[in-house]
Write an enzyme that holds these catalytic residues in place. Structure first.
Site, short mmCIF file in Angstrom:
data_model
loop_
_atom_site.label_atom_id
_atom_site.label_comp_id
_atom_site.label_asym_id
_atom_site.label_seq_id
_atom_site.Cartn_x
_atom_site.Cartn_y
_atom_site.Cartn_z
N ASN A 88 35.69 42.97 -1.41
CA ASN A 88 34.42 43.83 -2.03
C ASN A 88 35.38 44.60 -3.07
O ASN A 88 36.05 45.59 -2.42
CB ASN A 88 33.66 44.49 -0.92
CG ASN A 88 32.71 45.49 -1.74
OD1 ASN A 88 32.71 45.32 -2.84
ND2 ASN A 88 32.01 46.28 -0.77
N LYS A 144 34.43 46.75 -5.09
CA LYS A 144 33.52 48.02 -5.34
C LYS A 144 33.73 48.30 -6.80
O LYS A 144 33.84 47.25 -7.60
CB LYS A 144 34.01 49.14 -4.49
CG LYS A 144 33.91 48.64 -3.20
CD LYS A 144 34.28 49.91 -1.85
CE LYS A 144 34.07 49.42 -0.69
NZ LYS A 144 34.14 50.26 0.57
N HIS A 189 25.01 47.48 1.56
CA HIS A 189 26.31 48.24 1.86
C HIS A 189 26.06 49.71 2.04
O HIS A 189 25.01 50.21 1.45
CB HIS A 189 27.31 48.08 0.64
CG HIS A 189 28.60 48.51 1.22
ND1 HIS A 189 29.10 49.95 1.07
CD2 HIS A 189 29.63 47.87 1.30
CE1 HIS A 189 30.39 49.82 1.55
NE2 HIS A 189 30.83 48.63 1.71
N GLU A 192 27.59 52.37 1.18
CA GLU A 192 27.41 53.19 -0.01
C GLU A 192 26.39 53.07 -0.81
O GLU A 192 25.94 53.98 -1.35
CB GLU A 192 28.78 52.55 -0.93
CG GLU A 192 30.07 53.09 -0.11
CD GLU A 192 31.38 52.11 -0.62
OE1 GLU A 192 31.14 51.55 -1.40
OE2 GLU A 192 32.38 52.38 0.27
N GLU A 229 30.01 47.12 9.56
CA GLU A 229 30.84 48.17 9.00
C GLU A 229 30.57 49.35 9.60
O GLU A 229 29.86 50.10 8.76
CB GLU A 229 30.86 48.05 7.48
CG GLU A 229 31.07 46.79 6.75
CD GLU A 229 31.51 46.89 5.36
OE1 GLU A 229 32.57 46.42 5.09
OE2 GLU A 229 30.76 47.56 4.62
N GLY A 255 37.20 52.93 4.35
CA GLY A 255 38.01 53.67 3.35
C GLY A 255 38.73 54.79 3.95
O GLY A 255 39.37 55.71 3.16
N SER A 260 38.49 49.26 6.75
CA SER A 260 39.82 49.65 6.77
C SER A 260 40.71 48.43 7.33
O SER A 260 41.70 48.63 8.11
CB SER A 260 40.48 50.89 7.61
OG SER A 260 39.87 51.98 6.95
N GLY A 268 37.73 46.05 1.74
CA GLY A 268 37.69 46.84 0.57
C GLY A 268 38.94 47.09 -0.22
O GLY A 268 39.50 46.32 -0.85
N GLY A 269 39.55 48.17 0.16
CA GLY A 269 40.71 48.65 -0.58
C GLY A 269 41.90 47.75 -0.59
O GLY A 269 42.55 47.46 -1.32
#
Ligand code: 13P
Length: 255
Positions: A10, A12, A100, A102, A172, A178, A217, A238-239
């Site tokens: 993802n 983002k 999600h 967010e 999640e 994050g 993470s 993600g990251g």
């Protein structure tokens, strides 16, 4: 049990379409075609890069599946700034991330909207990845299971057993997104096992087909322990999906 592992990046709100093309090509070079026998790999770039990433995947016969990060539930209309499910389906989008945290927290998405999005995605033969998870306060108050149960039941409201078998869920925990603070694999398994039991109670044996991912993470150092858990079928990353070297190490979690 026929569930194949699935790892989805993802991205983002990162990567222009030019950067996304490069990221896709680099990741492709770092993987072996045989890797895809063990794991399906999805890439969810921003909307502006979907067409470019689709073109690269198809031109070079890459085995990635395309993912979108959001969708509207209506087919068309006066919804400035929104993207219709049919528009995604025409780009050969396979996975659509829905709900999600967010989007729920920053953009105020409700379970009512999310349930409509899940149905719209399935109606277009795409696979929703429904995101659920608790805040730190909810976990510390012992309310993690209650929260995910409420979300799954509200967001899958009215689905048939077949649709539940097709859909994917990503657990999640919000406190792990994050933050570099991953859920312990046994804690992730506990919640994901609970979600599978919930699906079984409500929709029956099809619960064995629903893929349930962990997100929060995930990195090359913790992915193997997460994948070793029996009910965890993959990860929403993600990251660590933004750097092709790092993401390739996550995808090849067994090496
Ligand atoms: P991070 O992997 O950056 O924690 O993000 C997780 C996530 O939100 C994936 O959807």
């Amino acid at each position: 049990m026929t569930r194949k592992n699935l790892i989805v990046g993802n991205w983002k709100m990162h990567a222009t379409h030019l950067e996304a093309i490069q990221m896709t090509q680099k990741l492709h070079y770092r993987l072996d075609p045989k890797d895809f026998d063990r794991v399906d790999v999805g890439l969810a770039p921003p909307f502006t890069a979907l067409r470019s990433v689709q073109t690269v995947i198809e031109a070079d016969h890459m085995q990635f599946s395309l993912g979108a990060q959001n969708v509207h539930w209506e087919e068309k209309g006066a919804f400035t700034g929104e993207i219709a499910p049919g528009m995604l389906a025409k780009l050969n989008v396979r996975y659509v991330i829905v709900g999600h945290s967010e989007r729920r927290q920053i953009f105020g998405e409700t379970d009512e909207w999310i349930a409509k999005k899940v149905k719209a995605v399935l109606a277009h033969d795409m696979i929703p990845i429904l995101c659920v998870g608790e805040t730190l306060d909810e976990r510390e108050a012992g309310g993690a299971m209650e929260k995910v149960e409420r979300q799954v039941l509200a967001d899958f409201e009215g689905l048939s057993a077949d649709q539940v078998g097709t859909a994917t869920i990503a657990y999640e925990p919000i406190w792990a997104i994050g933050t570099g603070r991953t859920a312990k694999p046994e804690d992730a398994q506990e919640v994901i096992g609970f979600i599978r039991d919930l699906l079984r109670r409500k929709w029956g044996d099809v619960a064995e087909e629903t893929r349930i991912l962990y997100g929060g993470s995930v990195n090359p150092g913790n992915i193997a322990a997460i994948m070793a858990k029996k009910d965890i079928d993959g990860a929403l990353v993600g990251g660590a999906s933004l750097d092709p070297d790092t993401f390739a190490s996550v995808v090849r979690y067994w090496i």
